[in-house]
Design a protein around this motif. Structure first.
Motif, PDB file in Angstrom:
ATOM      1  N   THR A   1      -9.933  -0.092   6.143  1.00 42.24           N
ATOM      2  CA  THR A   1     -11.108   0.110   5.865  1.00 42.24           C
ATOM      3  C   THR A   1     -11.874  -0.146   4.845  1.00 42.24           C
ATOM      4  O   THR A   1     -12.863   0.057   4.353  1.00 42.24           O
ATOM      5  CB  THR A   1     -11.247   1.856   5.833  1.00 42.24           C
ATOM      6  N   ALA A   2     -11.237  -1.042   3.761  1.00 43.73           N
ATOM      7  CA  ALA A   2     -11.796  -1.442   2.741  1.00 43.73           C
ATOM      8  C   ALA A   2     -11.400  -3.112   2.360  1.00 43.73           C
ATOM      9  O   ALA A   2     -10.250  -3.460   2.771  1.00 43.73           O
ATOM     10  CB  ALA A   2     -11.686  -0.809   1.674  1.00 43.73           C
ATOM     11  N   GLY A   3     -11.897  -3.995   1.495  1.00 41.26           N
ATOM     12  CA  GLY A   3     -11.456  -5.176   1.061  1.00 41.26           C
ATOM     13  C   GLY A   3     -11.465  -6.312   2.072  1.00 41.26           C
ATOM     14  O   GLY A   3     -12.187  -5.957   2.942  1.00 41.26           O
TER      15      GLY A   3
ATOM     16  N   ASN B   1     -10.984  -5.533   5.897  1.00 40.70           N
ATOM     17  CA  ASN B   1     -11.518  -4.225   6.551  1.00 40.70           C
ATOM     18  C   ASN B   1     -11.960  -4.348   7.963  1.00 40.70           C
ATOM     19  O   ASN B   1     -12.359  -5.756   8.182  1.00 40.70           O
ATOM     20  CB  ASN B   1     -12.908  -4.164   5.838  1.00 40.70           C
TER      21      ASN B   1
ATOM     22  N   THR C   1      -3.433   3.836   0.306  1.00 40.06           N
ATOM     23  CA  THR C   1      -4.333   3.735  -1.015  1.00 40.06           C
ATOM     24  C   THR C   1      -3.581   2.448  -1.716  1.00 40.06           C
ATOM     25  O   THR C   1      -2.316   2.186  -1.305  1.00 40.06           O
ATOM     26  CB  THR C   1      -4.179   5.006  -1.984  1.00 40.06           C
ATOM     27  N   GLU C   2      -4.129   2.068  -2.778  1.00 37.56           N
ATOM     28  CA  GLU C   2      -3.819   0.740  -3.633  1.00 37.56           C
ATOM     29  C   GLU C   2      -2.612   1.341  -4.138  1.00 37.56           C
ATOM     30  O   GLU C   2      -1.640   0.437  -4.665  1.00 37.56           O
ATOM     31  CB  GLU C   2      -4.698   0.041  -4.159  1.00 37.56           C
TER      32      GLU C   2
ATOM     33  N   THR D   1      -5.242  10.141  -5.183  1.00 30.51           N
ATOM     34  CA  THR D   1      -6.538   9.863  -5.661  1.00 30.51           C
ATOM     35  C   THR D   1      -6.886   8.402  -6.066  1.00 30.51           C
ATOM     36  O   THR D   1      -8.066   7.768  -6.439  1.00 30.51           O
ATOM     37  CB  THR D   1      -6.892  10.530  -7.074  1.00 30.51           C
ATOM     38  N   SER D   2      -5.806   7.347  -5.748  1.00 33.22           N
ATOM     39  CA  SER D   2      -6.364   5.959  -6.124  1.00 33.22           C
ATOM     40  C   SER D   2      -7.025   5.389  -4.948  1.00 33.22           C
ATOM     41  O   SER D   2      -7.242   5.998  -4.150  1.00 33.22           O
ATOM     42  CB  SER D   2      -4.939   5.132  -6.363  1.00 33.22           C
ATOM     43  N   LYS D   3      -7.715   4.076  -5.169  1.00 25.74           N
ATOM     44  CA  LYS D   3      -8.627   3.480  -4.221  1.00 25.74           C
ATOM     45  C   LYS D   3      -7.955   3.522  -2.663  1.00 25.74           C
ATOM     46  O   LYS D   3      -6.903   2.929  -2.540  1.00 25.74           O
ATOM     47  CB  LYS D   3      -8.922   2.094  -4.557  1.00 25.74           C
ATOM     48  N   GLN D   4      -8.726   4.216  -1.725  1.00 29.92           N
ATOM     49  CA  GLN D   4      -8.343   4.210  -0.338  1.00 29.92           C
ATOM     50  C   GLN D   4      -8.487   2.863   0.359  1.00 29.92           C
ATOM     51  O   GLN D   4      -9.518   2.179   0.138  1.00 29.92           O
ATOM     52  CB  GLN D   4      -8.989   5.147   0.421  1.00 29.92           C
ATOM     53  N   VAL D   5      -7.379   2.187   1.050  1.00 34.24           N
ATOM     54  CA  VAL D   5      -7.595   0.969   1.671  1.00 34.24           C
ATOM     55  C   VAL D   5      -7.512   0.986   3.051  1.00 34.24           C
ATOM     56  O   VAL D   5      -7.984   0.047   3.848  1.00 34.24           O
ATOM     57  CB  VAL D   5      -6.501  -0.149   1.067  1.00 34.24           C
TER      58      VAL D   5
ATOM     59  N   PHE E   1       1.005  -1.061   0.011  1.00 31.67           N
ATOM     60  CA  PHE E   1       0.074  -0.043   0.067  1.00 31.67           C
ATOM     61  C   PHE E   1       1.024   1.400  -0.098  1.00 31.67           C
ATOM     62  O   PHE E   1       1.966   1.303   0.268  1.00 31.67           O
ATOM     63  CB  PHE E   1      -0.968   0.059   1.175  1.00 31.67           C
TER      64      PHE E   1
END
Length: 193
Positions: A128-130, A133, A92-93, A98-102, A55
């Motif tokens: 917080t994602a995936g 999470n 982020t990924e 601006t890329s996907k927040q993880v 990340f």
């Protein structure tokens, strides 16, 4: 044989107290050896897993909504010895903010070296994602920020990363020389249950 009235009263009470202590000690020792005792149930060993992921950590010190703020200024030396930053950095990924927040990286880092630029990093990675999470990783160690690659220990975790241990390899990907915003690539290897 008891000689006085005091001896006749205290001796039976002392004997009773001694027998009570002996009974409690014996019962406790017997219970501790009992496989059915709640403290003796073996936790079945779980197979350990090794997880690897990457990340990007965004340390934003500029703008209206910085994610990293100075809480102690530190010295005026080139190492800024004593300076402490509190962080709630975006993870982020990809390398772009601006890329996907993880997740978020919450904690602090402090300039802990007088002779060079070395930070003490004490952070919780909160996913917080995936698939991770709600899980966390705890990272704590020395970060000699001027080195091309740095290694910091993973010292714990929760959720999917319970009983975690491992390391993170850090590489600075971007530094804005005007704002001092920084993006760092984290390559993490974690052993967990």
């Amino acid at each position: 044989m008891p000689n006085t009235a005091v001896d006749r009263i205290l001796l039976p009470k002392s004997l009773l107290f001694f027998m009570l202590v002996l009974f409690i000690t014996t019962a406790t020792a017997a219970g501790a050896k009992d496989p059915g005792h709640p403290f003796q149930r073996a936790v079945p060993p779980r197979e350990e897993k090794v997880t690897r992921f990457r990340f990007y950590w965004h340390d934003v010190v500029s703008g209206k909504n910085p994610t990293s703020v100075t809480i102690v200024k530190g010295s005026a030396s080139t190492s800024s010895f004593g300076k402490v930053q509190m962080i709630d950095n975006v993870l982020t990924e990809g390398p772009e903010l601006t890329s996907k927040q993880v997740g978020r990286c919450q904690g602090l880092y402090a300039s802990a070296a007088q002779q060079d630029v070395g930070f003490l990093m004490d952070m919780n990675v909160v996913f917080t994602a995936g698939r991770y999470n709600g899980s966390t990783l705890s990272i704590m160690g020395r970060n000699p920020v001027l080195h091309k690659v740095r290694e910091i220990p993973v010292v714990g975790g929760s959720g999917a990363f319970r009983m975690a241990r491992g390391y993170a390899l850090l590489r600075t990907k971007f530094i804005d020389n005007t704002t001092f915003d920084v993006t760092v690539q984290y390559d993490v290897v974690v052993v967990h249950q």
